[in-house]
Design a protein around this motif. Structure first.
Motif, PDB file in Angstrom:
ATOM      1  N   HIS A  29       0.832  -1.203   0.000  1.00 11.72           N
ATOM      2  CA  HIS A  29       0.000   0.000   0.000  1.00 11.72           C
ATOM      3  C   HIS A  29       0.871   1.260   0.000  1.00 11.72           C
ATOM      4  N   GLN A  30       2.046   1.180   0.620  1.00  9.40           N
ATOM      5  CA  GLN A  30       2.971   2.310   0.569  1.00  9.40           C
ATOM      6  C   GLN A  30       3.507   2.511  -0.841  1.00  9.40           C
ATOM      7  N   SER A  31       3.662   1.429  -1.593  1.00 13.46           N
ATOM      8  CA  SER A  31       4.095   1.547  -2.985  1.00 13.46           C
ATOM      9  C   SER A  31       3.072   2.312  -3.812  1.00 13.46           C
ATOM     10  N   ILE A  32       1.803   2.086  -3.537  1.00 14.77           N
ATOM     11  CA  ILE A  32       0.742   2.825  -4.237  1.00 14.77           C
ATOM     12  C   ILE A  32       0.848   4.318  -3.917  1.00 14.77           C
ATOM     13  N   GLU A  33       1.098   4.645  -2.654  1.00 20.00           N
ATOM     14  CA  GLU A  33       1.267   6.041  -2.255  1.00 20.00           C
ATOM     15  C   GLU A  33       2.488   6.655  -2.930  1.00 20.00           C
ATOM     16  N   LEU A  34       3.579   5.886  -3.007  1.00 17.28           N
ATOM     17  CA  LEU A  34       4.798   6.376  -3.628  1.00 17.28           C
ATOM     18  C   LEU A  34       4.569   6.703  -5.103  1.00 17.28           C
ATOM     19  N   ALA A  35       3.884   5.815  -5.813  1.00 16.53           N
ATOM     20  CA  ALA A  35       3.634   6.040  -7.235  1.00 16.53           C
ATOM     21  C   ALA A  35       2.789   7.291  -7.451  1.00 16.53           C
ATOM     22  N   ALA A  36       1.779   7.480  -6.612  1.00 22.73           N
ATOM     23  CA  ALA A  36       0.928   8.664  -6.739  1.00 22.73           C
ATOM     24  C   ALA A  36       1.727   9.936  -6.485  1.00 22.73           C
ATOM     25  N   MET A  37       2.613   9.911  -5.485  1.00 20.74           N
ATOM     26  CA  MET A  37       3.441  11.073  -5.213  1.00 20.74           C
ATOM     27  C   MET A  37       4.428  11.312  -6.350  1.00 20.74           C
ATOM     28  N   ALA A  38       4.993  10.233  -6.879  1.00 18.64           N
ATOM     29  CA  ALA A  38       5.959  10.363  -7.971  1.00 18.64           C
ATOM     30  C   ALA A  38       5.329  11.054  -9.172  1.00 18.64           C
TER      31      ALA A  38
END
Length: 333
Positions: free
Chosen positions: A22-31
């Motif tokens: 779920h943190q990876s999903i957040e990272l992609a959105a921020m990226a």
């Protein structure tokens, strides 16, 4: 110069695989908001500290949470699969998110030998077939028959108007030569094999043959970065990376990225200290200005048109901060 994200979905200190994904999903959105050009998800097996075993599934979720950032596998480990099945996976992603998918492939095992055997139900992994599999993949992605097989007329569905570009990922000159011979874009894992980065880049450019896929060589270097507000803080955070890398080298990968205090308490004398110094050669550490300068030097030295950043830190907040600081320094000046 383009900047992109490589995400191994590391399990942070005190976290879990579920939390990591779920943190990876957040990272992609921020990226995407920070103007990173691509987000690639890595594939690992039987690796407790790295959560993503199926990047195509993670990408299908991330695609629904983003709108413009390119999404890719970094990479799908082709010797574990049939080229036909890989083509189907990439066609599925392309059908869902047309024009945004990168088909990044590699030949690494992505885990311990027992995982490779489990994936093939006990049969030895045959990485020697990788170049042949690459050709098969290109044909199936572009709806061309593979006549050498009795099943070669099979179509890799679903039917799509466009096929995602194939990227070769590698950590040696062999990968560079393979990408060059097929006229494909190439990503070199500087964070794995710093010693061969310059040579691999030169081999790729010198041997590149233009193709229907690419007129000119396109080289991307993937670098491990620890960026923090100050050089001192970056150095403290980097100790976690030091310990995680050392443990993996010793064949005992940790289930999570250790806390900096644990890493600082480690006995770094003797062999461990020597390995720490050696491994630091493939790690970029510093404040935004310092890290950016090192990245720019890497790009200039290798003539890379793009850099891909991996930041495996002990906390999600520190990981996000590392990517944000780099973007603000190199993309938003």
């Amino acid at each position: 110069m383009r900047l992109s994200v490589l995400d191994q979905s590391p399990v942070v200190y005190g976290g879990s695989a579920r939390i990591s994904l779920h943190q990876s999903i957040e990272l992609a959105a921020m990226a995407e908001k920070l103007d990173y050009y691509r987000y690639w998800a890595a594939e690992h097996h039987d690796s407790p500290g790295l959560a993503c075993t199926a990047p195509e599934i993670l990408l299908s979720r991330i695609g629904s949470q983003t709108s413009v950032i390119r999404l890719g596998t970094g990479g799908l480990l082709l010797p574990h699969y049939s080229a036909y099945r890989a083509a189907e996976l990439f066609h599925m992603l392309e059908a869902l998110y047309p024009g945004r998918i990168d088909a990044g492939i590699g030949r690494a095992p992505g885990g311990m030998p027992r995982a490779s055997l489990a994936l093939s139900e006990g049969r030895p992994r045959n990485a020697a077939r990788y170049p042949e599999q690459l050709e098969d993949l290109l044909n199936w992605l572009h709806d061309r028959p593979v006549e050498k097989y009795v099943y070669g007329e099979a179509k890799a569905g679903p039917s799509v108007r466009t096929a995602p570009p194939v990227w070769i990922l590698g950590s040696s000159e062999k990968g560079a030569a393979l990408a060059a011979a097929h006229g494909l874009p190439f990503t070199f894992a500087h964070f794995i094999n710093e010693e061969e980065t310059d040579r691999a880049a030169a081999v790729y450019v010198d041997q590149f043959q233009s193709s229907e896929w690419l007129d000119e060589p396109y080289f991307m270097a993937a670098a491990s970065v620890v960026c923090a507000p100050t050089d001192k803080e970056a150095e403290r955070l980097a100790k976690s990376v030091d310990l995680a890398v050392l443990s993996a080298e010793k064949g005992a990968p940790l289930p999570e990225i250790p806390h900096p205090e644990e890493a600082e308490a480690h006995d770094w004398s003797g062999y461990d200290g020597e390995r720490q110094k050696e491994n630091r050669r493939r790690l970029i550490v510093g404040s935004a200005k310092s890290a950016a300068s090192q990245l720019q030097e890497l790009a200039a030295r290798t003539k890379a048109q793009e850099l891909m950043i991996i930041s495996n830190l002990h906390s999600h907040e520190n990981r996000m901060q590392s990517y944000r600081l780099i973007a603000e320094e190199l993309l938003h000046q």
